[in-house]
Design a protein around this motif. Sequence first.
Motif, PDB file in Angstrom:
ATOM      1  N   VAL A 158       0.836  -1.206   0.000  1.00 21.81           N
ATOM      2  CA  VAL A 158       0.000   0.000   0.000  1.00 21.81           C
ATOM      3  C   VAL A 158       0.867   1.250   0.000  1.00 21.81           C
ATOM      4  O   VAL A 158       0.668   2.175  -0.792  1.00 21.81           O
ATOM      5  CB  VAL A 158      -0.937  -0.021   1.234  1.00 21.81           C
ATOM      6  CG1 VAL A 158      -1.653   1.305   1.391  1.00 21.81           C
ATOM      7  CG2 VAL A 158      -1.935  -1.158   1.111  1.00 21.81           C
TER       8      VAL A 158
ATOM      9  N   LEU B 236       0.644   3.314  -3.370  1.00 22.59           N
ATOM     10  CA  LEU B 236      -0.226   4.497  -3.231  1.00 22.59           C
ATOM     11  C   LEU B 236       0.504   5.680  -2.627  1.00 22.59           C
ATOM     12  O   LEU B 236      -0.059   6.772  -2.498  1.00 22.59           O
ATOM     13  CB  LEU B 236      -1.463   4.144  -2.393  1.00 22.59           C
ATOM     14  CG  LEU B 236      -2.398   3.097  -3.010  1.00 22.59           C
ATOM     15  CD1 LEU B 236      -3.587   2.850  -2.093  1.00 22.59           C
ATOM     16  CD2 LEU B 236      -2.884   3.519  -4.396  1.00 22.59           C
TER      17      LEU B 236
ATOM     18  N   THR C  96       1.440   6.428   0.419  1.00 23.41           N
ATOM     19  CA  THR C  96       0.763   7.007   1.577  1.00 23.41           C
ATOM     20  C   THR C  96       1.210   6.300   2.857  1.00 23.41           C
ATOM     21  O   THR C  96       1.565   5.128   2.817  1.00 23.41           O
ATOM     22  CB  THR C  96      -0.767   6.869   1.458  1.00 23.41           C
ATOM     23  OG1 THR C  96      -1.365   7.323   2.668  1.00 23.41           O
ATOM     24  CG2 THR C  96      -1.217   5.447   1.216  1.00 23.41           C
TER      25      THR C  96
ATOM     26  N   LEU D  15      -7.776   2.963   4.985  1.00 21.78           N
ATOM     27  CA  LEU D  15      -7.915   2.948   3.526  1.00 21.78           C
ATOM     28  C   LEU D  15      -8.842   1.851   3.011  1.00 21.78           C
ATOM     29  O   LEU D  15      -9.422   1.971   1.937  1.00 21.78           O
ATOM     30  CB  LEU D  15      -6.540   2.762   2.862  1.00 21.78           C
ATOM     31  CG  LEU D  15      -5.506   3.863   3.113  1.00 21.78           C
ATOM     32  CD1 LEU D  15      -4.139   3.425   2.611  1.00 21.78           C
ATOM     33  CD2 LEU D  15      -5.926   5.151   2.416  1.00 21.78           C
ATOM     34  N   ARG D  16      -8.946   0.785   3.778  1.00 22.79           N
ATOM     35  CA  ARG D  16      -9.686  -0.369   3.280  1.00 22.79           C
ATOM     36  C   ARG D  16     -11.187  -0.062   3.257  1.00 22.79           C
ATOM     37  O   ARG D  16     -11.650   0.851   3.928  1.00 22.79           O
ATOM     38  CB  ARG D  16      -9.399  -1.640   4.094  1.00 22.79           C
ATOM     39  CG  ARG D  16      -9.688  -1.560   5.573  1.00 22.79           C
ATOM     40  CD  ARG D  16      -9.893  -2.910   6.188  1.00 22.79           C
ATOM     41  NE  ARG D  16     -11.068  -3.562   5.640  1.00 22.79           N
ATOM     42  CZ  ARG D  16     -12.308  -3.258   6.002  1.00 22.79           C
ATOM     43  NH1 ARG D  16     -12.545  -2.328   6.892  1.00 22.79           N
ATOM     44  NH2 ARG D  16     -13.325  -3.894   5.441  1.00 22.79           N
TER      45      ARG D  16
ATOM     46  N   SER E 284     -12.960   0.914   0.659  1.00 24.42           N
ATOM     47  CA  SER E 284     -13.394   1.677  -0.517  1.00 24.42           C
ATOM     48  C   SER E 284     -12.269   1.636  -1.537  1.00 24.42           C
ATOM     49  O   SER E 284     -11.143   1.246  -1.209  1.00 24.42           O
ATOM     50  CB  SER E 284     -13.734   3.116  -0.156  1.00 24.42           C
ATOM     51  OG  SER E 284     -12.622   3.708   0.451  1.00 24.42           O
ATOM     52  N   LYS E 285     -12.546   2.065  -2.746  1.00 26.82           N
ATOM     53  CA  LYS E 285     -11.503   1.945  -3.764  1.00 26.82           C
ATOM     54  C   LYS E 285     -10.699   3.236  -3.899  1.00 26.82           C
ATOM     55  O   LYS E 285     -11.220   4.331  -3.695  1.00 26.82           O
ATOM     56  CB  LYS E 285     -12.097   1.507  -5.101  1.00 26.82           C
ATOM     57  CG  LYS E 285     -13.178   2.399  -5.621  1.00 26.82           C
ATOM     58  CD  LYS E 285     -13.732   1.879  -6.941  1.00 26.82           C
ATOM     59  CE  LYS E 285     -14.717   2.908  -7.472  1.00 26.82           C
ATOM     60  NZ  LYS E 285     -15.285   2.665  -8.736  1.00 26.82           N
ATOM     61  N   SER E 286      -9.413   3.043  -4.237  1.00 24.83           N
ATOM     62  CA  SER E 286      -8.558   4.175  -4.581  1.00 24.83           C
ATOM     63  C   SER E 286      -8.237   4.015  -6.063  1.00 24.83           C
ATOM     64  O   SER E 286      -8.671   3.048  -6.701  1.00 24.83           O
ATOM     65  CB  SER E 286      -7.241   4.125  -3.803  1.00 24.83           C
ATOM     66  OG  SER E 286      -7.443   3.767  -2.472  1.00 24.83           O
ATOM     67  N   ALA E 287      -7.447   4.945  -6.605  1.00 24.98           N
ATOM     68  CA  ALA E 287      -7.044   4.806  -8.005  1.00 24.98           C
ATOM     69  C   ALA E 287      -5.536   4.823  -8.103  1.00 24.98           C
ATOM     70  O   ALA E 287      -4.859   5.589  -7.414  1.00 24.98           O
ATOM     71  CB  ALA E 287      -7.633   5.935  -8.834  1.00 24.98           C
ATOM     72  N   TYR E 288      -4.992   3.945  -8.927  1.00 24.27           N
ATOM     73  CA  TYR E 288      -3.563   3.943  -9.215  1.00 24.27           C
ATOM     74  C   TYR E 288      -3.432   3.769 -10.733  1.00 24.27           C
ATOM     75  O   TYR E 288      -3.932   2.781 -11.280  1.00 24.27           O
ATOM     76  CB  TYR E 288      -2.868   2.799  -8.464  1.00 24.27           C
ATOM     77  CG  TYR E 288      -1.407   2.655  -8.812  1.00 24.27           C
ATOM     78  CD1 TYR E 288      -0.486   3.617  -8.397  1.00 24.27           C
ATOM     79  CD2 TYR E 288      -0.950   1.578  -9.554  1.00 24.27           C
ATOM     80  CE1 TYR E 288       0.864   3.497  -8.718  1.00 24.27           C
ATOM     81  CE2 TYR E 288       0.398   1.448  -9.877  1.00 24.27           C
ATOM     82  CZ  TYR E 288       1.292   2.410  -9.454  1.00 24.27           C
ATOM     83  OH  TYR E 288       2.619   2.293  -9.775  1.00 24.27           O
TER      84      TYR E 288
ATOM     85  N   ASP F 123      -8.811   0.901 -10.657  1.00 18.27           N
ATOM     86  CA  ASP F 123      -9.472   0.769  -9.359  1.00 18.27           C
ATOM     87  C   ASP F 123      -8.611  -0.092  -8.451  1.00 18.27           C
ATOM     88  O   ASP F 123      -8.253  -1.221  -8.808  1.00 18.27           O
ATOM     89  CB  ASP F 123     -10.850   0.116  -9.532  1.00 18.27           C
ATOM     90  CG  ASP F 123     -11.883   1.133  -9.973  1.00 18.27           C
ATOM     91  OD1 ASP F 123     -11.685   2.331  -9.707  1.00 18.27           O
ATOM     92  OD2 ASP F 123     -12.881   0.729 -10.591  1.00 18.27           O
ATOM     93  N   THR F 124      -8.303   0.439  -7.282  1.00 17.15           N
ATOM     94  CA  THR F 124      -7.364  -0.243  -6.387  1.00 17.15           C
ATOM     95  C   THR F 124      -8.008  -0.443  -5.020  1.00 17.15           C
ATOM     96  O   THR F 124      -8.544   0.497  -4.442  1.00 17.15           O
ATOM     97  CB  THR F 124      -6.077   0.617  -6.266  1.00 17.15           C
ATOM     98  OG1 THR F 124      -5.527   0.781  -7.582  1.00 17.15           O
ATOM     99  CG2 THR F 124      -5.045  -0.042  -5.377  1.00 17.15           C
TER     100      THR F 124
END
Length: 238
Positions: free
Chosen positions: A178, A182, A184, A191-192, A194-198, A202-203
Amino acid sequence: MTEEHRLRINALSRWYKTFGVDHVFRDINSNEKWQKKQEQKANTSTVYSSSQLCYDSIEELEKAVREIDCHLKKTAKRTVFSDGNPGSDVMIIGEAPGQEEDEQGKPFVGESGKLLNNMLLSVGIKRSDVYISNIVFWRPQGNRAPSTDEIALCMPYVENHVRLVNPRILLLLGGIAVKSILNTDAPISKLRGSKSAYMGIDTIVTFHPAYLLRSPGQKYLVFRDFILLKRLLLSKDI
Ligand code: URA
């Protein structure tokens, strides 16, 4: 260009040079003045502003990884590059090979791997249907966490890897994956879910299976994350 960005680039450029891989980087920096200043500082002829490795196929990238000469490789038995289906919609990235992975040359084949396989199966996904790799390609001795420098060496290859696989969903297992991907320091617990973007992908992040082996009480959270993964996979609009 933020100060943090400059510091990261400086550190990366030193590593590229140290490991003799700077010739394969594309210089995408357009700020010539800034670049000149960095060259003087680093006393190097080329400063690469970003980790832009540009291998065009997974086979070429794997060959390049296998040719890297670094201290981690000297203590490991095998290079552990990837396993599974490179055409998969799902790419999973863990931390680093452990003992079993080092023996077999494949990621996630030990106890953590068995748990990962079961978590995938619990949402109807077979291991052979996903693509699995790690942040670091060699086992750190004694299963210690990989150092910042070891991660910095591997990251350009990991980035190129993700770009080539271009999955619909990226699943990051554990804090090292992570933080490295990401960029961060936020904890997985924040963070878990929901989705992030890389790279526009969709991550999803979740706890590492090795952590679950020590703290089985957290498995329900990871199960929820795998349900999110499945939901994203089934959704038509991504
Ligand atoms: N843990 C990881 O992060 N990766 C592996 O391949 C095995 C255990």
